[in-house]
Design an enzyme around this catalytic site. Structure first.
Site, mmCIF file in Angstrom:
data_model
loop_
_atom_site.group_PDB
_atom_site.id
_atom_site.type_symbol
_atom_site.label_atom_id
_atom_site.label_comp_id
_atom_site.label_asym_id
_atom_site.label_seq_id
_atom_site.Cartn_x
_atom_site.Cartn_y
_atom_site.Cartn_z
ATOM 1 N N ASN A 162 -4.458 -9.105 14.911
ATOM 2 C CA ASN A 162 -3.227 -9.912 14.955
ATOM 3 C C ASN A 162 -2.438 -9.636 16.234
ATOM 4 O O ASN A 162 -1.867 -10.557 16.818
ATOM 5 C CB ASN A 162 -2.364 -9.665 13.721
ATOM 6 C CG ASN A 162 -2.824 -10.492 12.544
ATOM 7 O OD1 ASN A 162 -2.658 -11.707 12.529
ATOM 8 N ND2 ASN A 162 -3.453 -9.840 11.569
ATOM 9 N N ARG A 213 9.376 10.789 6.159
ATOM 10 C CA ARG A 213 9.412 9.364 6.471
ATOM 11 C C ARG A 213 10.579 9.060 7.414
ATOM 12 O O ARG A 213 10.443 8.321 8.379
ATOM 13 C CB ARG A 213 9.562 8.566 5.163
ATOM 14 C CG ARG A 213 9.068 7.145 5.273
ATOM 15 C CD ARG A 213 9.156 6.414 3.961
ATOM 16 N NE ARG A 213 8.189 6.803 2.957
ATOM 17 C CZ ARG A 213 6.879 6.541 3.004
ATOM 18 N NH1 ARG A 213 6.367 5.909 4.030
ATOM 19 N NH2 ARG A 213 6.082 6.909 2.030
ATOM 20 N N MET A 262 0.056 0.577 8.653
ATOM 21 C CA MET A 262 -0.214 1.047 7.301
ATOM 22 C C MET A 262 0.734 2.150 6.828
ATOM 23 O O MET A 262 0.308 3.085 6.145
ATOM 24 C CB MET A 262 -1.670 1.512 7.202
ATOM 25 C CG MET A 262 -2.688 0.421 7.510
ATOM 26 S SD MET A 262 -2.449 -1.072 6.515
ATOM 27 C CE MET A 262 -3.067 -0.479 4.943
ATOM 28 N N LEU A 277 7.892 1.734 5.582
ATOM 29 C CA LEU A 277 9.079 2.112 6.368
ATOM 30 C C LEU A 277 10.232 2.481 5.439
ATOM 31 O O LEU A 277 10.354 1.952 4.333
ATOM 32 C CB LEU A 277 9.470 0.954 7.286
ATOM 33 C CG LEU A 277 8.446 0.673 8.403
ATOM 34 C CD1 LEU A 277 8.649 -0.710 8.999
ATOM 35 C CD2 LEU A 277 8.511 1.750 9.479
ATOM 36 N N ASN A 337 6.561 -8.974 9.166
ATOM 37 C CA ASN A 337 5.239 -8.454 8.823
ATOM 38 C C ASN A 337 4.325 -9.625 8.487
ATOM 39 O O ASN A 337 4.797 -10.693 8.100
ATOM 40 C CB ASN A 337 5.358 -7.534 7.596
ATOM 41 C CG ASN A 337 4.028 -6.943 7.168
ATOM 42 O OD1 ASN A 337 3.222 -6.534 7.998
ATOM 43 N ND2 ASN A 337 3.780 -6.911 5.866
ATOM 44 N N HIS A 367 1.130 -10.489 5.918
ATOM 45 C CA HIS A 367 0.473 -9.973 4.712
ATOM 46 C C HIS A 367 -0.599 -10.982 4.291
ATOM 47 O O HIS A 367 -0.344 -12.185 4.281
ATOM 48 C CB HIS A 367 1.517 -9.787 3.606
ATOM 49 C CG HIS A 367 0.932 -9.203 2.358
ATOM 50 N ND1 HIS A 367 0.637 -7.858 2.230
ATOM 51 C CD2 HIS A 367 0.554 -9.789 1.198
ATOM 52 C CE1 HIS A 367 0.110 -7.644 1.039
ATOM 53 N NE2 HIS A 367 0.044 -8.797 0.396
ATOM 54 N N SER A 427 0.914 -14.738 4.707
ATOM 55 C CA SER A 427 2.359 -14.959 4.794
ATOM 56 C C SER A 427 2.947 -14.094 5.895
ATOM 57 O O SER A 427 2.618 -12.915 6.000
ATOM 58 C CB SER A 427 3.054 -14.550 3.482
ATOM 59 O OG SER A 427 2.447 -15.144 2.360
ATOM 60 N N ASP A 461 6.684 -5.660 0.735
ATOM 61 C CA ASP A 461 6.151 -7.035 0.720
ATOM 62 C C ASP A 461 7.047 -8.032 -0.029
ATOM 63 O O ASP A 461 6.567 -9.051 -0.537
ATOM 64 C CB ASP A 461 4.732 -7.081 0.115
ATOM 65 C CG ASP A 461 3.722 -6.306 0.947
ATOM 66 O OD1 ASP A 461 3.939 -6.157 2.158
ATOM 67 O OD2 ASP A 461 2.727 -5.835 0.376
ATOM 68 N N GLU A 498 -4.422 -16.120 9.841
ATOM 69 C CA GLU A 498 -3.360 -15.195 10.265
ATOM 70 C C GLU A 498 -3.126 -15.308 11.765
ATOM 71 O O GLU A 498 -1.997 -15.280 12.248
ATOM 72 C CB GLU A 498 -3.728 -13.744 9.927
ATOM 73 C CG GLU A 498 -3.706 -13.423 8.453
ATOM 74 C CD GLU A 498 -3.980 -11.939 8.197
ATOM 75 O OE1 GLU A 498 -3.555 -11.081 8.982
ATOM 76 O OE2 GLU A 498 -4.645 -11.649 7.179
#
Ligand code: GRF
Length: 197
Positions: A14, A62, A87, A90, A104, A106, A133, A142, A171
């Protein structure tokens, strides 16, 4: 011209599509960050003359990892962040800090089939249609408002790999188109909704 940062973890096809589309697009990719050293997407970026950075998530909280991402993106003057096969989940803080400027892609027709193992689940459910999407990223995984979608048929004898390849092909067209809408101000995130003008 919007300055774009792309976050990746892997092969970056992508990212490749976003790079290929940028020559007559309202954006310029100024930084590609991978959390995985040796990700092939880094090679694609370097070959296109784009600055790259590896920021490993290993051994960090994180928040600490996301803080490093944020600093690198801001130092490069990034205005919009694209996740492209990144991957890592966040933190809420990062998602809020970049709200409306973080997107993003997906490989499902969201809100259906969030998360991983999408194609396996689509085939098991005997769906006859799937797709991809592009969506704004919000703290919940998501779950952000959809900017653009593309559909593909699911065949009765599809393997997850065959379906993944069919979805991936759409995509590569969808992501540059959706990013163009965002850069042109034709879609904005307002009160949790994607608003088109
Ligand atoms: C794509 O299927 C994308 O939808 C998902 O991860 C995959 C990334 O592929 N988020 P690539 O690294 O862009 O080739």
């Amino acid at each position: 011209m919007k300055r774009i940062g792309v976050l990746i973890s892997g092969r970056g096809s992508n990212l490749g599509a976003l790079i290929a589309a940028q020559k007559d697009a309202p954006y310029k990719i100024v930084l590609v960050i991978s959390n995985i050293e040796g990700a092939y997407g880094l090679t694609r970026a370097s070959e296109a003359g784009i600055a790259t950075k590896v920021i490993s998530h290993k051994g960090k909280s994180r928040e600490a990892f996301d803080g490093e991402l944020d600093m690198a993106l801001r130092a490069a003057g990034v205005e919009i962040v694209c996740l492209a096969g990144f991957m890592r989940i966040l933190s809420d803080g990062f998602a809020r800090a970049w709200e409306g400027k973080l997107v993003n892609i997906h490989p499902s027709l969201l809100p259906a089939y969030k998360g991983t193992q999408v194609h396996e689940r689509v085939i098991a459910a005997r769906e006859n249609q799937s797709g991809a999407s592009v969506h704004f990223v919000v703290p919940e995984l998501d779950a952000g408002p959809v900017i653009a979608q593309a559909t593909v048929p699911v065949h009765a004898d599809d393997s997850p790999d065959a379906l993944a390849a069919r979805v991936l092909a759409v995509e590569h067209k969808l992501y540059p188109e959706a990013l163009r809408l965002l850069c042109d101000g034709k879609v904005t995130l307002q009160k949790g909704l994607a608003v088109f003008s």
